[in-house]
Design a protein around this motif. Structure first.
Motif, PDB file in Angstrom:
ATOM      1  N   MET A 196      -6.369   4.251  -6.962  1.00  0.00           N
ATOM      2  CA  MET A 196      -6.301   4.966  -5.705  1.00  0.00           C
ATOM      3  C   MET A 196      -6.754   5.809  -4.844  1.00  0.00           C
ATOM      4  O   MET A 196      -6.520   6.084  -3.620  1.00  0.00           O
ATOM      5  CB  MET A 196      -4.536   5.026  -5.993  1.00  0.00           C
ATOM      6  CG  MET A 196      -3.557   3.985  -6.040  1.00  0.00           C
ATOM      7  SD  MET A 196      -1.830   4.657  -5.808  1.00  0.00           S
ATOM      8  CE  MET A 196      -1.044   3.964  -7.227  1.00  0.00           C
ATOM      9  N   TYR A 235      -9.468   5.550  -3.564  1.00  0.00           N
ATOM     10  CA  TYR A 235     -10.157   4.731  -2.336  1.00  0.00           C
ATOM     11  C   TYR A 235      -9.061   4.484  -1.084  1.00  0.00           C
ATOM     12  O   TYR A 235      -9.593   4.154  -0.156  1.00  0.00           O
ATOM     13  CB  TYR A 235     -11.101   3.562  -2.678  1.00  0.00           C
ATOM     14  CG  TYR A 235     -12.032   3.845  -3.762  1.00  0.00           C
ATOM     15  CD1 TYR A 235     -13.210   4.683  -3.463  1.00  0.00           C
ATOM     16  CD2 TYR A 235     -12.093   3.459  -5.203  1.00  0.00           C
ATOM     17  CE1 TYR A 235     -14.088   4.917  -4.473  1.00  0.00           C
ATOM     18  CE2 TYR A 235     -12.777   3.805  -6.095  1.00  0.00           C
ATOM     19  CZ  TYR A 235     -13.972   4.606  -5.653  1.00  0.00           C
ATOM     20  OH  TYR A 235     -14.904   4.853  -6.720  1.00  0.00           O
ATOM     21  N   MET A 236      -7.718   4.774  -1.329  1.00  0.00           N
ATOM     22  CA  MET A 236      -6.887   4.228  -0.501  1.00  0.00           C
ATOM     23  C   MET A 236      -6.493   5.708   0.258  1.00  0.00           C
ATOM     24  O   MET A 236      -6.663   6.847  -0.126  1.00  0.00           O
ATOM     25  CB  MET A 236      -5.417   4.080  -1.120  1.00  0.00           C
ATOM     26  CG  MET A 236      -4.441   3.594  -0.035  1.00  0.00           C
ATOM     27  SD  MET A 236      -3.090   3.079  -0.865  1.00  0.00           S
ATOM     28  CE  MET A 236      -3.504   1.664  -2.052  1.00  0.00           C
ATOM     29  N   SER A 237      -6.636   5.522   1.666  1.00  0.00           N
ATOM     30  CA  SER A 237      -6.387   6.558   2.696  1.00  0.00           C
ATOM     31  C   SER A 237      -5.025   6.951   2.641  1.00  0.00           C
ATOM     32  O   SER A 237      -3.988   6.404   1.945  1.00  0.00           O
ATOM     33  CB  SER A 237      -6.682   6.173   3.948  1.00  0.00           C
ATOM     34  OG  SER A 237      -5.650   5.247   4.432  1.00  0.00           O
ATOM     35  N   MET A 286      -2.663   4.870   4.379  1.00  0.00           N
ATOM     36  CA  MET A 286      -2.617   3.617   3.974  1.00  0.00           C
ATOM     37  C   MET A 286      -1.666   3.525   2.704  1.00  0.00           C
ATOM     38  O   MET A 286      -0.755   2.766   2.315  1.00  0.00           O
ATOM     39  CB  MET A 286      -3.717   2.720   3.089  1.00  0.00           C
ATOM     40  CG  MET A 286      -3.673   1.544   2.436  1.00  0.00           C
ATOM     41  SD  MET A 286      -2.935   0.193   3.734  1.00  0.00           S
ATOM     42  CE  MET A 286      -4.297  -0.162   4.613  1.00  0.00           C
ATOM     43  N   LEU A 287      -1.718   4.734   1.871  1.00  0.00           N
ATOM     44  CA  LEU A 287      -0.796   4.961   0.734  1.00  0.00           C
ATOM     45  C   LEU A 287       0.768   5.204   1.365  1.00  0.00           C
ATOM     46  O   LEU A 287       1.561   4.582   0.465  1.00  0.00           O
ATOM     47  CB  LEU A 287      -1.262   6.282  -0.052  1.00  0.00           C
ATOM     48  CG  LEU A 287      -0.561   6.757  -1.307  1.00  0.00           C
ATOM     49  CD1 LEU A 287      -0.421   5.594  -2.173  1.00  0.00           C
ATOM     50  CD2 LEU A 287      -0.742   7.898  -1.722  1.00  0.00           C
TER      51      LEU A 287
END
Length: 45
Positions: A1, A3-5, A8-9
């Protein structure tokens, strides 16, 4: 996770709740939100 902004999260978290996905998955998202110090307020339905 990692790499998730953050945005986005947050979106994935809300979508998972809306779709009533697996509680363990929602908890995983919730833990990541806490790890990033992101506070989520529950929207009233």
């Amino acid at each position: 996770m990692k790499y998730m902004s953050d945005q986005m999260l947050i979106e994935v978290y809300h979508r998972a709740i809306d779709l009533q996905l697996d509680a363990a998955f929602i908890e995983l998202l919730s833990l990541e939100l806490k790890h990033r110090n992101i506070s989520i307020t529950k929207a009233s339905a």
